[in-house]
Motif scaffolding. Structure first.
Motif, short mmCIF file in Angstrom:
data_model
loop_
_atom_site.label_atom_id
_atom_site.label_comp_id
_atom_site.label_asym_id
_atom_site.label_seq_id
_atom_site.Cartn_x
_atom_site.Cartn_y
_atom_site.Cartn_z
N PHE A 350 -12.24 -5.78 -46.16
CA PHE A 350 -13.18 -6.79 -45.69
C PHE A 350 -12.48 -7.92 -44.93
O PHE A 350 -12.84 -8.24 -43.79
CB PHE A 350 -13.97 -7.36 -46.87
CG PHE A 350 -14.86 -8.52 -46.49
CD1 PHE A 350 -16.06 -8.29 -45.84
CD2 PHE A 350 -14.49 -9.83 -46.76
CE1 PHE A 350 -16.89 -9.34 -45.47
CE2 PHE A 350 -15.30 -10.89 -46.40
CZ PHE A 350 -16.51 -10.64 -45.76
N TRP A 351 -11.46 -8.53 -45.55
CA TRP A 351 -10.83 -9.69 -44.92
C TRP A 351 -10.02 -9.29 -43.69
O TRP A 351 -9.92 -10.08 -42.74
CB TRP A 351 -9.96 -10.43 -45.93
CG TRP A 351 -10.77 -11.13 -46.99
CD1 TRP A 351 -10.91 -10.76 -48.29
CD2 TRP A 351 -11.57 -12.30 -46.81
NE1 TRP A 351 -11.76 -11.62 -48.94
CE2 TRP A 351 -12.17 -12.57 -48.06
CE3 TRP A 351 -11.85 -13.13 -45.74
CZ2 TRP A 351 -13.04 -13.66 -48.26
CZ3 TRP A 351 -12.70 -14.21 -45.92
CH2 TRP A 351 -13.27 -14.46 -47.16
N ALA A 352 -9.44 -8.09 -43.68
CA ALA A 352 -8.74 -7.63 -42.48
C ALA A 352 -9.73 -7.46 -41.32
O ALA A 352 -9.42 -7.77 -40.17
CB ALA A 352 -8.02 -6.31 -42.76
N SER A 353 -10.95 -6.97 -41.63
CA SER A 353 -11.97 -6.82 -40.59
C SER A 353 -12.45 -8.19 -40.10
O SER A 353 -12.68 -8.38 -38.90
CB SER A 353 -13.16 -6.02 -41.14
OG SER A 353 -12.76 -4.74 -41.55
N PHE A 364 -7.43 -17.00 -42.74
CA PHE A 364 -6.68 -17.59 -43.85
C PHE A 364 -7.21 -18.98 -44.20
O PHE A 364 -7.22 -19.38 -45.37
CB PHE A 364 -5.19 -17.65 -43.53
CG PHE A 364 -4.43 -16.47 -44.06
CD1 PHE A 364 -4.14 -16.37 -45.41
CD2 PHE A 364 -4.00 -15.46 -43.22
CE1 PHE A 364 -3.45 -15.28 -45.92
CE2 PHE A 364 -3.31 -14.36 -43.71
CZ PHE A 364 -3.02 -14.27 -45.06
N ALA A 365 -7.66 -19.71 -43.20
CA ALA A 365 -8.27 -21.02 -43.48
C ALA A 365 -9.51 -20.85 -44.35
O ALA A 365 -9.72 -21.60 -45.32
CB ALA A 365 -8.62 -21.73 -42.18
N LEU A 366 -10.32 -19.85 -44.03
CA LEU A 366 -11.52 -19.57 -44.83
C LEU A 366 -11.14 -19.13 -46.24
O LEU A 366 -11.77 -19.54 -47.22
CB LEU A 366 -12.35 -18.50 -44.13
CG LEU A 366 -13.63 -18.06 -44.85
CD1 LEU A 366 -14.57 -19.24 -45.03
CD2 LEU A 366 -14.32 -16.94 -44.06
N ILE A 367 -10.11 -18.29 -46.36
CA ILE A 367 -9.66 -17.83 -47.67
C ILE A 367 -9.23 -19.01 -48.54
O ILE A 367 -9.61 -19.11 -49.72
CB ILE A 367 -8.51 -16.82 -47.51
CG1 ILE A 367 -9.05 -15.47 -47.01
CG2 ILE A 367 -7.74 -16.64 -48.81
CD1 ILE A 367 -7.98 -14.46 -46.70
N GLY A 371 -11.20 -20.45 -51.73
CA GLY A 371 -10.44 -20.46 -52.98
C GLY A 371 -10.43 -21.82 -53.63
O GLY A 371 -10.57 -21.93 -54.86
N ILE A 372 -10.25 -22.87 -52.83
CA ILE A 372 -10.26 -24.24 -53.37
C ILE A 372 -11.60 -24.53 -54.05
O ILE A 372 -11.66 -25.11 -55.16
CB ILE A 372 -9.99 -25.25 -52.24
CG1 ILE A 372 -8.54 -25.13 -51.75
CG2 ILE A 372 -10.29 -26.68 -52.69
CD1 ILE A 372 -8.26 -25.87 -50.46
#
Length: 549
Positions: A350-353, A364-367, A371-372
C-alpha cells in the motif's frame, strides 16, 4: 613422480561441494521462472517467524513459578540471571532475543552479501536453514534447562545469522528472474518475511496448547516442533532455487529497458554514505523502524496487560485472572500478533503504491504525521478500554512500519540515482540493526521501570507511547530536511562507465526461451506455500473477529 605429486597435492572436489556449486544452480533452457517465487516464499515464511516470537515471552517468563512468576532476588547479578534455574526471567531480558535477531540479521546480510554473489543462493540458503533451525533447537534446550544465555546464543545470535542469510538469498534470486517486474519480485519475497508471524504465531500457540500439561507450558516442545517443520520447508525452498544465465531475459522483454529511477543524478556508493542526505535517510528509516519494532516485539504482552479481563468480557485486572483465563487471553493475543503480521504485509504494497503517486518524501511525511497522531492518542484509547480502536490503531502503525521498508529503496533511487542503489541500500540497512536494539530496549526497560515504581500493568505503556511519539516528531523533521544531492557528489561520465559493469547484466549474452508449462509442478509448489499462508490468514481473521464483537 612429478605427476604423482601433483595429483597428491590436488584437493579433490567433494560431491557435497559439487552439489552446492553455483554452476549447478544455473537453469536449463525452458525452466519456468514462476517456480522460483514459491521457493523464496517457503524460506521467508519460516524465518519471518522472528516477528511472531512475542507469543513466547509471557510463557517463558512463567517457567518456574507458573501462573505466579517467581521473581529473582533483588541482589542477584546480571550474570547469575543468565544461568539461574531458581527464578523466572524478566520479559525485558527475554526481549534481548528479539533485539539480537535484527542486529545479527543486518550484520550478516552486510558481511556476507558478496559471498552470496560468489557461491550462489543454494549454499547460502542451506547455511541459513542450519542457523535458523539450529538456533531454534538450542532455544528448545535453553527452555528445558532454563538457561537464558543459551536462548540468546541459539535464537538470537545463531538464529539471527540465519535470518540475514535467508533474507538476502531469495530477494537477489527473484530480482534476476524478473527484470521486467522487479518491484513485484521483491514484494513477493519481502511479503513472505513480513507474513511469517501470520503462520508462525497461531501455529506456535496451537503447539503450546497441544504440548502443555500440568508440569510444562509446552514451550520447549513447541520450539522443537517448529525447528523440524521449518527445516523441511526451508530445505524444499533451498533446493528449488535456480539462477538464470547471465544476460537472460523473458520472451518479448527487451534487453535494454528504460529505468524509472533518477538517471540525471548518479552517486557512487563510496560517496553517498558521506553525504548529509544519506544520514538523514538513515535516521528516517531508523526512527520509523524503532517505533514500529518496539511495538511489534511487545504486541502480545501489551494487549494482554492493558486490557486483561476486558478481552474475555470481564472486569478483572491482570493480577486477578486465573490460569484458564490467561490461556484464553494468550490465544487471542496470538491472533492479534498474526493480524499485525497481515497488516505488515499489506502495508508494504500500500505505502509503496502511495509513494508512486505522491512521491517518497510526501509519503514518509504522511507516515510520520499519522504515526504521531496514533501513538499520541493511544493512551487515551487504552484508558477508555476501547479494544477495537486499539487493535485498529496498531494495525495501521504496523502497516507503516512495513511500508517504510518497501518505500526506502525508491527514496534512495530518487536521491542518489538508480545505478548503485542496491549497494547504497545495503549500507542503509544498518539502520534496521540499530533499530533492533533501540526499539525493544526502549519499550522493555521503560515497562520494567514503571512496574518497579508500582504502576499497574494496564498503564505501564503510557510513557513508552509518548516517547515513541517524540521519536516520530524527530523523524518527520529529518525527512523534511532531505534535499537534492549537490553537483559535487555526482559521478562523472567516466566514473559511471567504470561502475556500470559491476551493476548491469552482460549485454553480449542475449538469452531467452519459452518456459515449459509444468502445470502439475507449479500447482504443487504454490499449494505448498499457499495452504499454510491461507491457514494463517483464516486463523488470524477468526481471532480478529473477537476484538470487534
Amino acid at each position: 613422480m612429478i605427476q604423482m605429486n601433483e595429483n597428491m597435492t590436488a584437493s579433490p572436489v567433494s560431491p557435497l561441494s559439487q552439489f552446492f556449486a553455483k554452476s549447478r544452480t544455473i537453469a536449463r533452457p525452458g525452466f519456468n521462472r514462476w517456480l522460483v517465487p514459491p521457493a523464496a516464499l517457503a524460506v521467508h515464511l519460516c524465518i519471518g517467524m522472528a516477528y511472531g516470537f512475542s507469543v513466547f515471552w509471557l510463557p517463558m517468563s512463567r517457567l518456574v513459578g507458573g501462573s505466579a512468576p517467581l521473581q529473582c532476588p533483588v541482589g542477584m547479578s546480571f550474570w547469575q540471571q543468565l544461568v539461574t534455574q531458581q527464578c523466572d526471567w524478566k520479559i525485558s531480558l527475554l526481549g534481548w532475543t528479539y533485539t539480537l535477531f535484527f542486529v545479527f540479521l543486518g550484520c550478516s546480510a552486510a558481511l556476507w552479501g558478496s559471498w552470496l554473489e560468489k557461491v550462489g543462493p543454494r549454499l547460502v540458503s542451506f547455511v541459513a536453514t542450519l542457523c535458523w533451525c539450529g538456533g531454534l533447537l538450542l532455544s528448545s534446550a535453553a527452555i528445558y534447562f532454563h538457561q537464558l544465555w543459551l536462548l540468546w546464543l541459539g535464537a538470537g545470535m545463531i538464529g539471527g545469522i540465519g535470518l540475514g542469510l535467508g533474507y538476502i538469498s531469495p530477494v537477489s534470486t527473484l530480482l534476476r528472474w524478473f527484470p521486467d517486474k522487479r518491484g513485484m519480485a521483491a514484494g513477493m519475497a519481502i511479503m513472505g518475511f513480513g507474513g511469517g508471524a501470520l503462520v508462525g504465531a497461531p501455529l506456535a500457540n496451537w503447539l503450546m496448547n497441544f504440548f502443555a500439561d500440568g508440569q510444562s507450558s509446552g514451550v520447549w516442545q513447541s520450539l522443537l516442533a517448529l525447528a523440524a517443520i521449518y527445516s523441511l520447508f526451508m530445505l524444499c525452498g533451498t533446493f528449488g532455487y535456480r539462477l538464470p544465465p547471465m544476460g537472460w531475459h523473458p520472451t518479448g522483454d527487451k534487453a535494454e529497458k528504460v529505468s524509472r529511477g533518477n538517471t540525471a543524478v548518479q552517486v557512487h556508493v563510496s560517496v553517498a554514505w558521506r553525504t548529509p542526505q544519506f544520514w538523514l535517510l538513515w535516521l528516517v528509516l531508523w526512527l520509523n523502524v524503532t517505533a514500529g519494532i518496539g511495538i511489534l516485539g511487545m504486541a502480545s504482552p501489551m494487549l494482554q496487560e492493558i486490557f486483561a479481563g476486558k478481552l474475555i468480557a470481564t472486569n478483572l485486572s491482570w493480577q486477578e485472572l486465573n490460569g484458564e483465563q490467561l490461556k484464553r487471553i494468550a490465544t487471542m493475543a496470538a491472533g492479534f500478533t498474526g493480524l499485525l503480521s497481515l497488516f505488515n504485509i499489506l502495508g508494504r504494497f500500500f505505502w509503496a503504491s502511495v509513494s508512486d503517486l505522491f512521491g517518497r518524501k510526501a509519503t514518509f511525511a504522511l507516515i510520520f504525521l499519522l504515526g504521531i497522531l496514533l501513538y499520541g492518542t493511544l493512551p487515551l484509547t487504552n484508558h477508555a478500554g476501547y479494544v477495537a480502536l486499539f487493535v485498529c490503531a496498531l494495525c495501521v502503525i504496523i502497516s507503516m512500519y512495513g511500508g517504510g521498508f518497501a518505500t526506502i529503496p525508491a527514496y534512495l533511487a530518487d536521491v542518489f540515482g538508480s545505478q548503485m542503489v542496491g549497494a547504497i541500500h545495503g549500507r542503509l540497512l544498518t539502520a534496521w540493526s540499530a533499530a533492533g536494539i533501540s526499539g525493544p530496549v526502549l519499550v522493555n526497560y521503560l515497562r520494567e521501570y514503571q512496574l518497579a515504581q508500582g504502576i499497574s500493568p494496564e498503564r505501564v505503556y503510557d510513557i513508552t507511547l509518548l516517547a515513541l511519539t517524540g521519536l516520530l516528531v524527530v523523524g518527520f523533521i529529518c525527512n523534511q530536511l532531505v534535499r537534492p544531492v549537490p553537483e559535487k557528489y555526482v559521478m562523472t561520465a567516466e566514473q559511471q562507465q567504470q561502475a556500470k559493469g559491476l551493476y548491469t547484466i552482460n549485454k553480449s549474452a542475449q538469452l531467452t526461451w519459452e518456459p515449459e508449462p509444468a502445470p502439475v509442478l507449479l500447482t504443487l509448489c504454490w499449494i505448498a506455500v499457499g495452504v499454510p499462508l491461507l491457514w494463517g490468514v483464516g486463523a488470524t481473521l477468526g481471532q480478529a473477529v473477537n476484538f470487534f464483537m
